[in-house]
Design a protein around this motif. Structure first.
Motif, PDB file in Angstrom:
ATOM      1  N   UNK B  18      11.406  -4.415  -7.039  1.00  0.00           N
ATOM      2  CA  UNK B  18      10.605  -3.205  -6.813  1.00  0.00           C
ATOM      3  C   UNK B  18      11.398  -1.920  -7.057  1.00  0.00           C
ATOM      4  N   UNK B  19      12.731  -1.973  -6.883  1.00  0.00           N
ATOM      5  CA  UNK B  19      13.537  -0.761  -7.075  1.00  0.00           C
ATOM      6  C   UNK B  19      13.539  -0.286  -8.521  1.00  0.00           C
ATOM      7  N   UNK B  20      13.071  -1.135  -9.441  1.00  0.00           N
ATOM      8  CA  UNK B  20      13.071  -0.742 -10.864  1.00  0.00           C
ATOM      9  C   UNK B  20      11.806   0.015 -11.259  1.00  0.00           C
ATOM     10  N   UNK B  21      10.906   0.245 -10.280  1.00  0.00           N
ATOM     11  CA  UNK B  21       9.598   0.827 -10.632  1.00  0.00           C
ATOM     12  C   UNK B  21       9.426   2.277 -10.166  1.00  0.00           C
ATOM     13  N   UNK B  22      10.522   2.974  -9.951  1.00  0.00           N
ATOM     14  CA  UNK B  22      10.491   4.427  -9.728  1.00  0.00           C
ATOM     15  C   UNK B  22       9.573   4.809  -8.562  1.00  0.00           C
ATOM     16  N   UNK B  23       9.705   4.108  -7.439  1.00  0.00           N
ATOM     17  CA  UNK B  23       8.916   4.455  -6.252  1.00  0.00           C
ATOM     18  C   UNK B  23       7.557   3.790  -6.207  1.00  0.00           C
ATOM     19  N   UNK B  24       7.185   3.129  -7.295  1.00  0.00           N
ATOM     20  CA  UNK B  24       5.906   2.428  -7.275  1.00  0.00           C
ATOM     21  C   UNK B  24       6.126   0.930  -7.076  1.00  0.00           C
ATOM     22  N   UNK B  25       5.041   0.206  -6.910  1.00  0.00           N
ATOM     23  CA  UNK B  25       5.127  -1.248  -6.875  1.00  0.00           C
ATOM     24  C   UNK B  25       4.059  -1.798  -7.801  1.00  0.00           C
ATOM     25  N   UNK B  45       1.362   1.006  -8.679  1.00  0.00           N
ATOM     26  CA  UNK B  45       0.716   1.958  -7.757  1.00  0.00           C
ATOM     27  C   UNK B  45       1.728   2.345  -6.682  1.00  0.00           C
ATOM     28  N   UNK B  46       1.540   3.515  -6.049  1.00  0.00           N
ATOM     29  CA  UNK B  46       2.428   3.852  -4.934  1.00  0.00           C
ATOM     30  C   UNK B  46       2.084   3.005  -3.705  1.00  0.00           C
ATOM     31  N   UNK B  47       3.098   2.509  -2.978  1.00  0.00           N
ATOM     32  CA  UNK B  47       2.823   1.641  -1.823  1.00  0.00           C
ATOM     33  C   UNK B  47       2.040   2.350  -0.723  1.00  0.00           C
ATOM     34  N   UNK B  48       2.130   3.695  -0.699  1.00  0.00           N
ATOM     35  CA  UNK B  48       1.394   4.399   0.363  1.00  0.00           C
ATOM     36  C   UNK B  48      -0.027   4.769  -0.070  1.00  0.00           C
ATOM     37  N   UNK B  49      -0.446   4.268  -1.203  1.00  0.00           N
ATOM     38  CA  UNK B  49      -1.822   4.513  -1.635  1.00  0.00           C
ATOM     39  C   UNK B  49      -2.788   3.873  -0.627  1.00  0.00           C
ATOM     40  N   UNK B  50      -3.783   4.647  -0.156  1.00  0.00           N
ATOM     41  CA  UNK B  50      -4.733   4.027   0.755  1.00  0.00           C
ATOM     42  C   UNK B  50      -5.606   3.008   0.013  1.00  0.00           C
ATOM     43  N   UNK B  51      -6.055   1.993   0.743  1.00  0.00           N
ATOM     44  CA  UNK B  51      -6.846   0.950   0.090  1.00  0.00           C
ATOM     45  C   UNK B  51      -8.116   1.536  -0.529  1.00  0.00           C
ATOM     46  N   UNK B  92      -6.209   2.865   5.449  1.00  0.00           N
ATOM     47  CA  UNK B  92      -4.824   2.396   5.570  1.00  0.00           C
ATOM     48  C   UNK B  92      -4.219   2.087   4.206  1.00  0.00           C
ATOM     49  N   UNK B  93      -2.910   2.155   4.154  1.00  0.00           N
ATOM     50  CA  UNK B  93      -2.221   2.004   2.862  1.00  0.00           C
ATOM     51  C   UNK B  93      -2.080   0.533   2.474  1.00  0.00           C
ATOM     52  N   UNK B  94      -1.688   0.323   1.225  1.00  0.00           N
ATOM     53  CA  UNK B  94      -1.399  -1.042   0.770  1.00  0.00           C
ATOM     54  C   UNK B  94      -0.312  -1.660   1.632  1.00  0.00           C
ATOM     55  N   UNK B  95       0.716  -0.875   1.935  1.00  0.00           N
ATOM     56  CA  UNK B  95       1.814  -1.383   2.757  1.00  0.00           C
ATOM     57  C   UNK B  95       1.296  -1.800   4.129  1.00  0.00           C
ATOM     58  N   UNK B  96       0.378  -0.994   4.702  1.00  0.00           N
ATOM     59  CA  UNK B  96      -0.194  -1.356   6.010  1.00  0.00           C
ATOM     60  C   UNK B  96      -0.939  -2.687   5.946  1.00  0.00           C
ATOM     61  N   UNK B  97      -1.502  -2.986   4.786  1.00  0.00           N
ATOM     62  CA  UNK B  97      -2.214  -4.257   4.630  1.00  0.00           C
ATOM     63  C   UNK B  97      -1.267  -5.419   4.326  1.00  0.00           C
ATOM     64  N   UNK B  98       0.014  -5.133   4.246  1.00  0.00           N
ATOM     65  CA  UNK B  98       0.987  -6.189   3.924  1.00  0.00           C
ATOM     66  C   UNK B  98       0.999  -6.558   2.454  1.00  0.00           C
ATOM     67  N   UNK B  99       0.428  -5.677   1.615  1.00  0.00           N
ATOM     68  CA  UNK B  99       0.395  -5.967   0.179  1.00  0.00           C
ATOM     69  C   UNK B  99       1.670  -5.433  -0.463  1.00  0.00           C
ATOM     70  N   UNK B 104      -1.147 -10.026  -5.218  1.00  0.00           N
ATOM     71  CA  UNK B 104      -2.405 -10.045  -5.959  1.00  0.00           C
ATOM     72  C   UNK B 104      -3.571  -9.777  -5.000  1.00  0.00           C
ATOM     73  N   UNK B 105      -4.423  -8.847  -5.389  1.00  0.00           N
ATOM     74  CA  UNK B 105      -5.630  -8.560  -4.612  1.00  0.00           C
ATOM     75  C   UNK B 105      -6.817  -9.145  -5.370  1.00  0.00           C
ATOM     76  N   UNK B 106      -7.515 -10.071  -4.736  1.00  0.00           N
ATOM     77  CA  UNK B 106      -8.686 -10.682  -5.385  1.00  0.00           C
ATOM     78  C   UNK B 106      -9.940 -10.221  -4.667  1.00  0.00           C
ATOM     79  N   UNK B 107     -10.996 -10.021  -5.427  1.00  0.00           N
ATOM     80  CA  UNK B 107     -12.273  -9.751  -4.755  1.00  0.00           C
ATOM     81  C   UNK B 107     -13.396 -10.518  -5.426  1.00  0.00           C
TER      82      UNK B 107
END
Lengths: 538, 119
Positions: B18-25, B45-51, B92-99, B104-107
């Motif tokens: 993840x450190x190679x992605x300039x603050x994103x994941x 995407x940024x990890x603090x992006x809300x879902x 809540x953010x992606x990080x808050x969701x444990x993502x 992978x997010x499936x719907x």
């Protein structure tokens, strides 16, 4: 010769004696170096060889015979290629879309032939037995010959068509060429025994009949005498390579029972990797050849299920089982080419060849050849996309794929038992997630994760910002990472890929030949003269 | 299993940490049954992006051309990751969701199973 003329010339060796001298008599036991220092890579894989002289090469080819045969093949081949070039044979192929198949074949395969040449050079050095060492050296020269011949084919077609001018550069950069590249790099970085099982047996013996039989007859059927001549010229080499493959498997299995599980593991791995690589061929056979010889499904039935079935029945006496997940390949045979053509279509702007939707006539052929799958899953998709094309809003995928960590294909495949569900497979290794396209690829990773964690995955590299040409400023306001990545890959946006009807190859073909660029679509331009007009009488 | 190699303790450096992605994941997004899109999508995407940002921005950007997309009833969508089903909180953010990185997010949208059966 002695000056007095009385000495008889030495008796010429028979071929058998010559071969025995070459592969047994001229070899020697080292005395001032330890054998394990000379052959450093022969033990670490765990294969046990007790007697290298048990190796029997069924061809028993001597060096002078090898040069003679190969020299004759080259003379014949280049005579035909010269005639092809002088007669503008490139315009005698069915249409310009046939050339799109050639591009995939040539851009993908030349570097594989070269990689194979390198791999067999290594075996020609590393095997302690002189018999297999000689066989590997000959094969390494064969592979170099194939690469050279294909480069000559490229150099000719490249004068008339787009997308073939940059194959070595593209092979290292284009996202879908990382699939064949990673295949051979995995093989070449294996030990010598895994390499020979991978390439000589799993790939050459079990799978390349699929490349040579249906593909070469497809080239003949579509009037490409250049590729056919190459095919015939290479095929006699391939026959020798295949024999090397089966001989090597039997030799390994007969040398020690402990070799059986290792060989089985490699057969499982390389059958699966080879099968995934051949998905490109499935697409070429079903979609790109204007005149088709057989469907991928029929080819897989004949060349794997029937021929491969007989082979593995024969190997059962050694305790060898058919490759793991062979059942999945059979379940997938009605889908692979359609799934792949769909992703090519949806991502046509990032490709090095033009793309089209199948015509009504072609879809009827698919319905006949794929009665269980085509009308159910793919015809409705293509009909919808056809409507969008007519409306001027053709369907386009907007985001890059999740790639398989092992084979580097996008995870585009569906579940073996349900064509409507994507395959989701992942592994967690040292806290990081890795995705796979299949159980076959997941097993390969799980067996050797350290080998695959440092794979150079194009999508991930693009997102890391490693795929831009020098001088590009990623902080510039108009910076477009996808457009820049295409330039980095050597793909010319709007020229190399896109819809075939707008492609330069298609337009030029119609201007130069007055024949349709896609025989299934009718004319794209006014340059095509009516084929109903009778030719003027002389 | 360790990789068998001529050098002991062979190891490869992780290429995609993840450190190679300039603050994103990286995340992968997959609309189940919609196979005409060809593959699960991978994007940074940024990890603090809300879902909610996934639902309002990312998914329409990827999928809105599909005839099923406008028919989605978002309160009936079934969300999951490889760990199993979950109910997202848009605030809540992606990080808050444990993502985490490369998750992978499936719907799944029951009843919307692809256009005319074509995915």
């Amino acid at each position: 010769m002695a000056a007095d003329g009385n000495t008889k010339p030495p008796k010429k060796l028979s071929l058998k004696e010559n071969y025995a001298m070459l592969t047994r008599g001229l070899d020697w036991e080292p005395t001032y170096q330890k054998k394990e220092d000379i052959f450093r890579t022969i033990d670490f894989e765990g294969i046990k060889i007790h007697d290298w002289d048990k190796w029997e090469d069924p061809f028993r080819l001597t060096m002078d015979a090898y040069w003679k045969y190969q020299g004759e093949k080259e003379r014949k081949l280049y005579a035909i290629i010269d005639a092809f070039q002088q007669g503008n044979g490139q315009f005698n192929v069915t249409d310009a879309r046939y050339v799109q198949a050639l591009k995939i074949f040539l851009n993908g395969i030349v570097e594989l032939e070269y990689a194979s040449h390198r791999g067999f050079c290594m075996l020609g050095r590393e095997f302690p037995g002189a018999g297999p060492r000689i066989a590997a050296q000959m094969q390494s020269i064969d592979e170099l010959r194939h690469a050279t011949t294909q480069i000559h084919a490229i150099s000719h077609y490249n004068k008339y068509f787009e997308g073939m001018e940059n194959f070595p550069y593209q092979f290292d950069r284009v996202w879908y060429l990382s699939i064949p590249k990673s295949f051979f790099e995995d093989a070449c970085t294996s030990g010598p025994f895994e390499f020979i099982v991978a390439i000589s047996f799993a790939f050459e013996y079990v799978l390349t009949n699929l490349a040579f039989m249906p593909w070469m007859s497809g080239a003949a059927f579509n009037g490409d005498m250049s590729t056919v001549s190459f095919g015939f010229s290479a095929q006699s080499d391939e026959a020798r390579h295949m024999t090397l493959g089966i001989e090597c498997i039997k030799f390994l299995l007969e040398q020690d029972p402990a070799n059986v599980p290792l060989v089985q593991k490699w057969i499982d791995k390389w059958f699966w990797r080879g099968y995934r690589l051949l998905a490109l061929l499935a697409t070429m056979m079903d979609y790109i050849l204007p005149k088709r010889v057989m469907s991928w499904s029929e080819a897989w039935t004949i060349y794997y299920e029937e021929n491969g079935g007989a082979l593995f029945a024969d190997l059962a006496r050694y305790g060898i089982k058919p490759p793991k997940y062979a059942d999945v390949t059979i379940k997938e045979k009605g889908r692979v080419s359609h799934e792949m053509w769909s992703v090519f279509y949806a991502n046509r702007n990032a490709l090095g060849f033009g793309i089209w939707l199948p015509s009504e006539e072609e879809m009827d052929w698919f319905s006949e050849k794929y009665p269980d799958t085509f009308d159910k899953y793919y015809r409705p998709r293509y009909e919808h996309w056809r409507e969008l094309e007519k409306a001027g809003t053709p369907f386009t995928c907007k985001v890059l794929p999740q790639l398989c960590q092992t084979c580097q294909w996008p995870c585009l495949y569906t579940e073996a038992d349900d064509a409507t569900e994507f395959v989701h497979r992942e592994s967690e290794y040292k806290g990081e997630t890795f995705h796979f396209c299949s159980d076959g690829c997941k097993d390969i990773f799980d067996d050797e994760p350290e080998k695959f964690v440092h794979a150079w995955m194009p999508v991930n590299q693009i997102y890391q910002g490693n795929c831009f040409l020098p001088g590009v400023d990623p902080t510039a306001p108009d910076f477009n990472p996808m457009a820049e990545a295409l330039k980095y890959m050597g793909l010319k946006p709007g020229i190399d890929g896109g819809l075939f009807k707008d492609h330069l190859d298609a337009k030029r073909w119609e201007q130069w030949t007055s024949r349709p660029a896609n025989i299934h679509e009718g004319a794209y331009t006014d340059a095509v003269r009516s084929t109903n007009t009778p030719a003027p009488k002389a | 299993m360790p990789t068998k190699a001529i050098t002991p303790d062979y190891h490869g450096d992780f290429q995609d940490t993840v450190d190679k992605y300039h603050g994103q994941q990286l995340i992968s997004v997959c609309w189940e049954k919609h196979t005409s899109f060809g593959w699960p999508m991978c994007l940074p995407v940024p990890p603090d992006m809300p879902f909610g940002g996934i639902i309002q921005n990312i998914l329409p950007m990827i999928y809105s051309d599909h005839p099923d997309f406008a028919k989605i009833e978002w309160d009936k969508v079934q969300w999951s990751t490889s760990k199993g089903p979950f109910t997202p909180d848009p605030a809540k953010s992606l990080a808050d969701h444990g993502i985490k990185h490369k998750h992978q997010i499936r719907f799944r949208t029951p009843g919307l199973d692809g256009h005319n059966g074509g995915g």
